[in-house]
Design a protein around this motif. Structure first.
Motif, PDB file in Angstrom:
ATOM      1  N   HIS A  76       0.881  -1.193  -0.019  1.00 24.58           N
ATOM      2  CA  HIS A  76      -0.075   0.054  -0.016  1.00 24.58           C
ATOM      3  C   HIS A  76       0.823   1.329  -0.027  1.00 24.58           C
ATOM      4  N   HIS A 265      -2.638 -12.070   4.384  1.00 19.07           N
ATOM      5  CA  HIS A 265      -2.532 -11.744   5.846  1.00 19.07           C
ATOM      6  C   HIS A 265      -2.543 -13.166   6.365  1.00 19.07           C
ATOM      7  N   ASP A 316       3.562  -5.732   2.496  1.00 19.17           N
ATOM      8  CA  ASP A 316       2.539  -4.903   2.994  1.00 19.17           C
ATOM      9  C   ASP A 316       2.904  -3.504   3.417  1.00 19.17           C
TER      10      ASP A 316
HETATM   11 FE    FE Z   1      -2.609  -4.978   3.424  1.00 23.07          FE
END
Ligand code: FE
Ligand code: NIG
Length: 405
Positions: A76, A265, A316
């Motif tokens: 992100h 995740h 991430d």
């Molecule tokens: Fe994420």
């Protein structure tokens, strides 16, 4: 886009990930690799380089280990501002969920990102990606999701396209308009999902390849995630999702039901989740930097591997739960904190990431694959975990061209 030819010689240990070889990493000692017009044309022992490739410009690896370019399949990294204050609060005892419920977390980055111009977004995003490339990431997935309105989501996807155009890295865009419910829809998740599906998604879909949803307790329900991902598919976007990060929220099973390309995740999964992911061929993207940063237990990486699920590792990279940019650090965490073997960690950070993005042409060094590889500053890949704070990379080759080092 660069595309070049070279002969990388004097490789002490070459990781090919060639499935035709006996060991997981298809490792070859004292190896060479030839790249022509950006693609691998020959790989093997240095003594056997065919005459036709001996005249290529030579890159002497001086006995170092070489691995395929890292594929970071979940980031992100397009956002403005930072959340160092919240990080400090967490270390003083507040939880990620408490901060999120108090209006912090993703919402505070959304506010900073909405306030940033396209130019400001690029100024914060580009250096992050440059650092990733210098650390060996040759393909990176980047999600939108800190806009949550049409214009800001479009600005984020524009920044991702600019990264792809102006840097040698390949940037793969994912639309994550369903990252959280924005404050103007507070308490009305269904209302936001309707707005997202009717207004934001149709405008953004042409600029993305995948559609993602944060399906979890306190964020989007399984039903809401299903409607967003169905709508995404109607606009040509393949589904992937944030699943079972905060709780056993049903996201992994939804990923299997939809045939999503990945479920990411997976910190709260049971054996049944593992079975359905394997049966549906969904790639599990594990993010050890998140558990490390939030000081939580790591996901069940070895159980997923043992069950035959395809596992990928990713940074991430985001301002809240994993402000980590480099794959060598993620590999070290995967070994030292999650307990993966160096071989599993390396494979998951390269071929696993490529499969998680549906990119068959990379993550392995076999004839026909992209000539993307990393010359480590080490004699073997094990050193990435063995010496986790040593500078890991000596040179990065993208499509046969030296792009860093
Ligand atoms: Fe994420
Ligand atoms: O992957 N889980 C949702 N999204 C991010 C966190 C984003 C944030 O805290 O800003 C994640 O952990």
């Amino acid at each position: 886009m660069v595309s070049s030819s070279l002969l990388a010689s004097n490789i002490g240990q070459l990781v090919t990930n060639d499935p035709a070889r006996d060991d997981l990493l298809g490792a070859i000692d004292d190896a060479a690799i030839a790249v022509s017009d950006g693609h691998v044309v020959w790989v093997g022992p240095a003594a056997d380089v065919p005459g036709e490739w001996r005249e290529l410009p030579e890159f002497d690896c001086e006995g170092a280990a070489v691995v395929p370019g890292f594929v970071d399949a979940h980031t992100h990294l397009a956002f403005a501002g930072d959340r160092a204050d919240e990080f400090g609060r967490r270390l003083r005892g507040e939880s990620y969920e408490e901060i999120m419920a108090a209006g912090g977390g993703i919402q505070s980055t959304v506010a900073a990102t909405r306030a940033a111009s396209a130019r400001e977004l690029l100024t914060t995003t580009m250096p992050r990606v440059e650092r990733m490339l210098r650390a060996g990431t040759t393909t990176v997935e980047i999600k939108s999701g800190y806009g949550l309105d049409r214009d800001t989501e479009l600005r984020l996807l524009g920044a991702i396209a600019a990264v792809d155009d102006s840097l040698e890295i390949d940037a793969v865009p994912t639309f994550l308009g369903a990252h959280t419910v924005p404050i103007e829809f507070a308490g009305d998740g269904d209302g936001y999902v309707t707005h997202l599906v009717d207004e934001i998604l149709p405008a953004c879909a042409p600029y993305a390849r995948f559609c993602d949803v944060f399906c979890d307790e306190g964020v989007f329900t399984v039903e809401q995630a299903r409607s967003v991902l169905y709508a995404g598919r109607q606009h040509g976007l393949e589904p992937r999702l944030h699943a079972n990060q905060l709780a056993a929220s049903g996201g992994a099973k939804l990923a299997a039901e939809l045939g999503a390309v990945s479920a990411d995740h997976l910190d709260h999964i049971d054996d049944e989740d593992i079975d359905v992911l394997r049966a549906a061929g969904v790639v599990a993207i594990l993010l050890p930097g998140v558990s490390f940063s939030l000081q939580l237990p790591q996901a069940r990486g070895n159980d997923l591997w043992d069950a035959g699920v395809t596992v990928a590792l990713a940074t991430d990279c985001n301002p809240g739960t994993s402000n980590i940019e480099t794959m060598p650090f993620v590999i070290a965490l995967a070994c030292l904190e999650m307990g993966l073997s160096p071989e599993r960690a390396i494979w998951s950070a390269t071929r696993g990431g490529a499969l998680a993005l549906g990119l068959e042409d990379r993550g392995q060094l076999t004839p026909g694959a992209l000539g993307d590889f990393v010359v480590l500053a080490h004699p073997s890949y094990v050193h990435l975990a063995y010496r986790p704070d040593a500078p890991p990379v000596r040179a990065v080759i993208k499509r046969g061209e030296l792009v860093a080092g």
